[in-house]
Design an enzyme around this catalytic site. Structure first.
Site: not given
Length: 328
Positions: A278, A208, A210
């Site tokens: 990740d 969100k 980014e």
């Protein structure tokens, strides 16, 4: 439609290139003894020490933990942190020939000092970052691109994990994405600061924050999220976009105009969200490479993230854990 769990056995058949900013997460743990007479700070009695993969290295570790075969490419320094991190990765079967040693810069290290011991919850006292953020040199670019050219035919997908530490120069971005497209590979991007500079990829997985930073908007409604997804598809020229929204789940967008949303998995039991992104991109790419469509791949990534946020620190999950959660 096949059930998500049916794709898990194929994860170990997938070869994934992870190109990223290599970061060592260093943990120094001590038991509180008393306050220092030198300053109003705790004195900790040293208890434990470890180096774990962070940054792009954590994406590689997540893929490996889920059974994928990993080719890792990036830059480390000629130092103990780089050596220790490489040894850790080698022990887990990750192929590290693509780790280029740059003697002009240190291995990026994030050192966390934790207080606590025994059965008590360990509290982070301070974090010290040692990082070089300038772009890598042309010579290092040449070495990285040479490695990618050598192994591109062996891999099924490419993960580009950008933490802003200088690996993703304009040339690296352009050439690696071009190679991936020429060889018909899945290309997935996770970029913390420069999302819009990655063009012509298969999928991008911004969170969100980014997304808001990249587009200059606040994702405060479903309508805004929809607009953001459509804009990112167009601006990146991606086949699909997956926006992770923390406690609000995930929403995917495809180039045909379709979108899909899943609520967060087990958000009530969140302990630590460190590195969850990740896990998301690693699981998503393994699922896509195994033949899953975007919606099923997103569901698997969502469940995997729901597992790791219940663990402390930078964590991974396994096919067995994922299978167990899916069975529930």
């Amino acid at each position: 439609m096949k059930e998500p769990a049916t794709y898990l056995p194929d994860f170990n058949k997938q070869n994934i290139l992870v190109l990223g900013d290599i970061i060592a997460d260093e943990f120094i743990i001590g038991q509180p003894e008393r306050l220092s007479r030198e300053a109003p700070v705790l004195i900790l009695k040293h208890d434990d020490y470890s180096i774990l993969p962070g940054g792009g290295t954590n994406a590689a570790n997540n893929v490996a933990a889920l059974g994928g075969q990993v080719y890792l490419a990036g830059v480390i320094g000629d130092d103990n942190a780089g050596d220790n991190l490489k040894s850790y990765l080698d022990d887990r079967g990750i192929k590290t020939k693509g780790l280029i040693i740059d003697k002009t810069r240190p291995t990026s290290v994030k050192t966390r000092i934790l207080a606590g011991g025994g059965q008590t919850v360990k509290q982070q006292v301070v974090r010290i970052d040692k990082q070089e953020n300038k772009d890598i040199s042309k010579e290092i670019e040449d070495e990285l691109l040479s490695y990618v050219e050598q192994i591109i035919s062996k891999v099924d997908a490419i993960i580009l994990s950008d933490y802003g530490n200088g690996v993703f120069t304009p040339r690296i971005k352009e050439e690696v994405i071009k190679l991936g497209n020429q060889n018909d590979k899945i290309i997935a991007v996770d970029s913390r600061y420069e999302l819009l500079s990655f063009k012509d990829v298969t999928v991008a997985t911004p969170n969100k924050e980014e997304t808001e930073k990249a587009l200059g908007i606040e994702l405060d409604s479903e309508e805004k999220v929809q607009q953001a997804g459509e804009r990112l598809l167009a601006e990146i020229n991606a086949d699909s976009i997956l926006i992770t929204l923390g406690g609000e789940g995930m929403t995917s967008f495809a180039e045909d105009g379709s979108s899909s949303h899943v609520p967060a998995s087990n958000f009530t039991e969140v302990f630590d969200v460190t590195g969850a992104g990740d896990t998301v991109i690693g699981t998503l790419v393994l699922a896509l490479a195994s033949g899953a469509d975007l919606e099923i791949a997103m569901k698997l990534a969502n469940y995997a993230a729901g597992i790791v946020v219940r663990k402390t620190g930078v964590a991974t999950t396994s096919p067995e854990e994922l299978k167990e959660v899916l069975a529930e």
